[in-house]
Design a protein around this motif. Structure first.
Motif, PDB file in Angstrom:
ATOM      1  N   UNK A 159      16.292  -2.652   5.803  1.00 43.69           N
ATOM      2  CA  UNK A 159      15.926  -2.627   4.388  1.00 43.69           C
ATOM      3  C   UNK A 159      14.786  -1.656   4.183  1.00 43.69           C
ATOM      4  N   UNK A 160      14.527  -1.320   2.944  1.00 45.51           N
ATOM      5  CA  UNK A 160      13.486  -0.339   2.665  1.00 45.51           C
ATOM      6  C   UNK A 160      12.108  -0.956   2.825  1.00 45.51           C
ATOM      7  N   UNK A 161      11.244  -0.280   3.517  1.00 45.65           N
ATOM      8  CA  UNK A 161       9.890  -0.765   3.736  1.00 45.65           C
ATOM      9  C   UNK A 161       9.147  -0.866   2.432  1.00 45.65           C
ATOM     10  N   UNK A 162       8.861  -2.131   2.071  1.00 45.87           N
ATOM     11  CA  UNK A 162       8.063  -2.415   0.884  1.00 45.87           C
ATOM     12  C   UNK A 162       8.656  -1.853  -0.382  1.00 45.87           C
TER      13      UNK A 162
ATOM     14  N   UNK B  68       5.648  -9.836  10.129  1.00 41.88           N
ATOM     15  CA  UNK B  68       5.551  -9.314   8.768  1.00 41.88           C
ATOM     16  C   UNK B  68       6.779  -9.628   7.941  1.00 41.88           C
ATOM     17  N   UNK B  69       7.822 -10.172   8.545  1.00 44.37           N
ATOM     18  CA  UNK B  69       9.045 -10.473   7.812  1.00 44.37           C
ATOM     19  C   UNK B  69       9.174 -11.964   7.470  1.00 44.37           C
TER      20      UNK B  69
ATOM     21  N   UNK C 192      -2.179  -1.189   5.413  1.00 36.89           N
ATOM     22  CA  UNK C 192      -2.549  -1.282   4.005  1.00 36.89           C
ATOM     23  C   UNK C 192      -1.435  -1.731   3.088  1.00 36.89           C
ATOM     24  N   UNK C 193      -0.211  -1.893   3.616  1.00 38.06           N
ATOM     25  CA  UNK C 193       0.912  -2.301   2.780  1.00 38.06           C
ATOM     26  C   UNK C 193       0.884  -3.789   2.465  1.00 38.06           C
ATOM     27  N   UNK C 194       1.736  -4.214   1.553  1.00 34.36           N
ATOM     28  CA  UNK C 194       1.776  -5.634   1.178  1.00 34.36           C
ATOM     29  C   UNK C 194       2.078  -6.562   2.354  1.00 34.36           C
ATOM     30  N   UNK C 195       2.939  -6.122   3.265  1.00 31.03           N
ATOM     31  CA  UNK C 195       3.272  -6.974   4.407  1.00 31.03           C
ATOM     32  C   UNK C 195       2.039  -7.233   5.262  1.00 31.03           C
ATOM     33  N   UNK C 196       1.246  -6.196   5.473  1.00 27.91           N
ATOM     34  CA  UNK C 196       0.022  -6.384   6.258  1.00 27.91           C
ATOM     35  C   UNK C 196      -0.982  -7.253   5.509  1.00 27.91           C
ATOM     36  N   UNK C 197      -1.021  -7.142   4.191  1.00 27.74           N
ATOM     37  CA  UNK C 197      -1.920  -7.988   3.400  1.00 27.74           C
ATOM     38  C   UNK C 197      -1.566  -9.465   3.566  1.00 27.74           C
TER      39      UNK C 197
END
Length: 898
Positions: free
Chosen positions: A684-687, A769-770, A801-806
């Motif tokens: 799937x597309x990252x973020x 992260x998933x 810095x992406x939403x998954x890391x947040x």
């Protein structure tokens, strides 16, 4: 044909493909169509003359038709209709010169082309909205939206009062001004699919509104499903009561569509509630949502329906809570055995545990059923509370059943409870039926002993002992003596019985026989407790562990097996914020366990980038050190093997599934079937930002192979555990892991709930992260249960810095389950957090947002409470009573205790 909200779409639409596409979205009836809400509204279409056109930018204008021709397409089959229009009169009002443009339509259906030809005959006045393009040096609009305007002057104020019929033609607007206002309005945008576009969804819903209001156009053949249908509405007036609309709001009082719709769709909210909150009539809200006058009009209508959902759901929950007290339950006042159990514990109870046990004790002593939700942090001691409640039931001469979601957890509960009861002085527990054989205490002997207690009584006395539920009110003095004898026996012998689907037939039959005898006991069961073969006539308490893993229908089957309703205690370690609990569990008394038992140490959590080889190596070296110290380690993967196309563990016995999460709104809107086909096997597309696709998820087979080859784990034995393993394999794997024969367990999320190995000190979660935050918190809770130092390593391939890391940083930064659940709700929404099967997409709530609408929910609950206090049966609010019944009917829309 009379159209109602229950009319099926297939009976009013001739395009079967369209009907099928709508059905795939859950739109089966007209009512489903009206409640298939758009997720946003597009900006209004600007009015521009043809000389002001900007290629590729949508615009609206009025024009007259100069000429029209239909050209057969010999090569492609079908027809092309071309009409030349001139906007001379409209251009004058824009202070520019007039110009000409071409309108082009393509269709295989001659009937549709003939219908368009009639509308676009030479000399006709039309209002057009579309996206201009250029072809052969001429301005062109391909398949624009058109409205026909009646010839001659309309009402002086430019109102539109419905379909105008002159000669054999029907016109869409009385005047150009009314048509322009209508066609340039903001357009709702719906969640669509590959089978049907948002535009087609919109026109289908508009057609339903027209038919309900009695103003639908009869188009030939399938024309009604091919051409965009525009609502015929007036701009002025409203059907709300006088003074209910705020200043400056547009209303629709003279609108034939709105008035007709109000007759077909009565309001649900009480008039006093609607007026005090300045809400629209239900029919007016539907019209403003699917055919808005303005964005403000749309937002106000959405607010109305959101409040309606809150009011109906809270009324249903409060009414359910009130109705429960009308049912009869077996009062359980005997606390001697429970208190002896508490005294025998080798550790002191926390203050929270004591408070909850006392509350449960008071509830169970009443003659109406307890309904309580126990929300507890991972490792907060919910099992001790549940055992205390079950001993109160057994000590009162009754039966209790604990239902666990998996066989592994049920066997663990059985062993734990048996060990706890063995520590009570003077109490014999028996082993209960194991997976291969029953305890030495044969159920036949217990049944015989129970019957002998009533030998001095008559036949009714013996029946009362065998079936205390059915004969609880018909005991003689001799029967009371038998009951006291049985109660005394309860304090000496409390069998703990295991009942699972994987048991051998003989052991299963003996377990079922003991339960059916009515003898006081504690039964630990899996989904087998919901089967028709399970009968417990003396059942006083049902404890559901991890309640969100069981359907409403299953839980109700236990409650309705006997004439007397058992007390209900549902437990969950999934953190649920109080705002969510008020919405989803409003009919239950809610208790929270927030303290951890003494000796527990906080779990240290680290985010480990998978591409950081040095950090990964250090982590594995640390885990090897803990293994050499006699501890254990879990390694969790989202997939079973590389060929597995599902999102998670294929455990049909009730184990968790991963619920792979993507930040993209579009991804979240995909159907469950599409997600199952793409989430794991197709990247799937990252973020959702168009970045390169994610690599495939890690599998148990792959990670076990990789780790066992590392030098850090030389000489260490590995085991694997997934939902596909048979029961015997699961039992052996867990036994080997617990005793240290295989100190590293590579598993799917089958270990998420209830698995308790005190020596486990490390957990590694691949593709962290998933996962959702609440699930990560649950998995992390599998370690540190023996009082040792513990670590959780979240392996991530998320972008910095992406939403998954947040999301992962939230887990790293706190052990507070309520805070994590709140963040999870904000990141993912209630449906994902509380379980897709019973909330979110398939729930009765479509607009209400648990986090953001807490004030709306609180206000609705307060007003619903006042209404029910004055009218408990809603006899004065027939429409609200029907809406409440619809809300609570069926497993798809019933949220109570879900």
């Amino acid at each position: 044909m009379s159209i109602t909200l229950n009319t099926t779409m297939s009976s009013i639409m001739t395009n079967k493909r369209r009907v099928g596409a709508l059905k795939s979205l859950g739109v089966v009836t007209v009512g489903d169509a009206l409640t298939y809400y758009p997720f946003r509204v597009a900006d209004p279409v600007p009015l521009r003359a043809l000389r002001e056109a900007r290629i590729g930018e949508r615009m609206a204008f009025s024009a007259s038709v100069r000429g029209m021709r239909v050209v057969p397409m010999n090569v492609r089959r079908g027809y092309r209709l071309e009409a030349v229009v001139d906007d001379g009169d409209f251009a004058v009002s824009r202070h520019v010169a007039g110009a000409a443009a071409r309108l082009v339509f393509f269709s295989y259906k001659k009937q549709y082309v003939d219908w368009l030809s009639m509308r676009l005959r030479s000399g006709a006045i039309v209002v057009i909205a579309g996206e201009p393009s250029e072809f052969n040096g001429q301005l062109q609009f391909t398949h624009p939206e058109i409205m026909t305007v009646a010839p001659g002057s309309g009402p002086a104020d430019g109102e539109y009062s419905g379909v105008v019929q002159m000669s054999a033609l029907k016109y869409d607007a009385d005047t150009v001004e009314a048509g322009l206002r209508r066609i340039s309005r903001p357009r709702p945008v719906y969640h669509a699919s590959s089978r049907i576009s948002s535009e087609h969804i919109h026109e289908s819903i508009v057609q339903c509104i027209e038919l309900l209001a009695g103003t639908g156009q009869d188009l030939p053949g399938d024309a009604a499903t091919e051409v965009p249908q525009t609502m015929k509405t007036m701009e002025d007036g409203g059907i709300s009561g006088a003074g209910t609309a705020p200043a400056g709001a547009e209303s629709r009082s003279g609108n034939a569509v709105a008035v007709g719709l109000a007759r077909a769709i009565p309001d649900v909210l009480p008039e006093s509630v609607r007026e005090s909150n300045h809400l629209l009539h239900r029919a007016e809200a539907f019209l403003a949502i699917h055919d808005p006058l303005s964005t403000a009009d749309f937002k106000r209508a959405i607010g109305t329906m959101r409040y309606e959902e809150a009011f109906v759901s809270q009324t249903a929950l409060l009414q359910s809570r009130s109705n429960v007290r009308k049912d009869a339950a077996l009062p359980c006042a005997g606390v001697a055995l429970r208190d002896r159990f508490i005294e025998s514990l080798p550790f002191p109870l926390t203050g929270g545990q004591r408070e909850v046990i006392d509350d449960i004790g008071v509830d169970m002593a009443r003659e109406y059923p307890m309904q309580r939700l126990l929300q507890g942090e991972v490792g907060s001691g919910k099992t001790v509370v549940a055992v205390a409640a079950m001993l109160q039931a057994a000590g009162s001469g009754h039966q209790a059943v604990l239902v666990a979601p998996t066989q592994v957890l049920a066997e663990q509960h059985h062993a734990t409870i048996s060990a706890m009861l063995c520590a009570i002085d003077g109490v014999e527990t028996g082993d209960g039926p194991s997976r291969d054989a029953l305890s030495p205490n044969d159920p036949a002997d217990l049944i015989k002993a129970t019957e002998s207690a009533a030998d001095d009584g008559d036949a009714k006395g013996r029946a009362a002992v065998k079936h205390p539920v059915k004969h609880s009110g018909a005991r003689s003095g001799k029967q009371d003596g038998a009951a006291h004898a049985q109660s005394d026996a309860n304090t000496r012998h409390v069998p703990v019985i295991l009942l699972t689907g994987g048991m051998k037939l003989a052991a299963r039959r003996r377990a079922l026989a003991l339960a059916a005898s009515g003898a006081p006991c504690i039964i630990v069961a899996t989904h087998a407790a919901f089967s028709k073969t399970f009968q417990a006539p003396n059942l006083a308490l049902v404890v559901i562990d991890e309640q969100h893993r069981f359907g409403v229908e299953q839980r109700e089957s236990l409650r309705t097996k006997n004439d007397v309703v058992p007390h209900l205690l549902v437990m969950t370690a999934t953190p649920i914020p109080r705002t969510a609990a008020m919405t989803w569990f409003g009919d239950l008394d809610i208790s929270w366990l927030t303290e951890l038992p003494g000796g527990r140490k906080p779990i240290r959590t680290f985010i480990v980038p998978e591409d950081d080889g040095r950090m990964m190596g250090s982590m594995f070296a640390h885990i090897r050190g803990r293994i050499d110290a006699g501890e254990r380690a879990y390694v969790v993967c989202p997939r079973i093997d590389a060929d597995d196309e599902s999102d998670g563990d294929d455990d049909t016995s009730g184990a968790s599934q991963i619920g792979v999460y993507d930040d993209s709104d579009a991804y979240r809107r995909e159907s469950a079937a599409a997600a199952a086909n793409t989430a794991a096997s197709a990247p799937s597309q990252e973020d959702g930002d168009g970045a390169p696709s994610r690599p495939p998820l890690h599998s148990v087979a792959e990670i076990e192979r990789r780790l066992s080859s590392l030098p850090q784990f030389r000489g260490v034995r590995f085991a694997t555990l997934t939902g596909r393993d048979d029961d015997a394999t699961k039992q052996q794997v867990m036994a080997d892991f617990a005793d240290g024969a295989t100190p590293v367990l590579v598993a799917t999320t089958v270990i998420e709930v209830g698995v308790d190995v005190p020596q486990a000190s490390c957990i590694v979660i691949f593709d962290a992260d998933r996962y959702g935050l609440s699930q990560l918190h649950q998995l992390r809770g599998r370690v540190g249960r023996g009082g040792t130092d513990s670590w959780a390593f979240l392996i991530s391939r998320a972008e910095d810095g992406g939403p998954a890391q947040q999301r992962l940083q939230v887990i790293q930064g706190t052990l507070d389950g309520a805070q994590i659940a709140q963040a999870d709700l904000e990141f993912r929404g209630a449906g994902d957090v509380l379980g897709d099967a019973q909330s979110g997409g398939k729930s009765g709530l479509k607009l209400l947002r648990v986090v953001k609408d807490v004030k709306i929910i609180a206000d609705a609950r307060e007003r619903a409470g006042r209404l029910l206090a004055d009218d408990p049966d809603l006899s004065g609010e027939v429409e609200l009573a029907g809406a409440v019944l619809d809300f609570t009917r069926g497993n798809e829309t019933f949220l109570t205790s879900s």
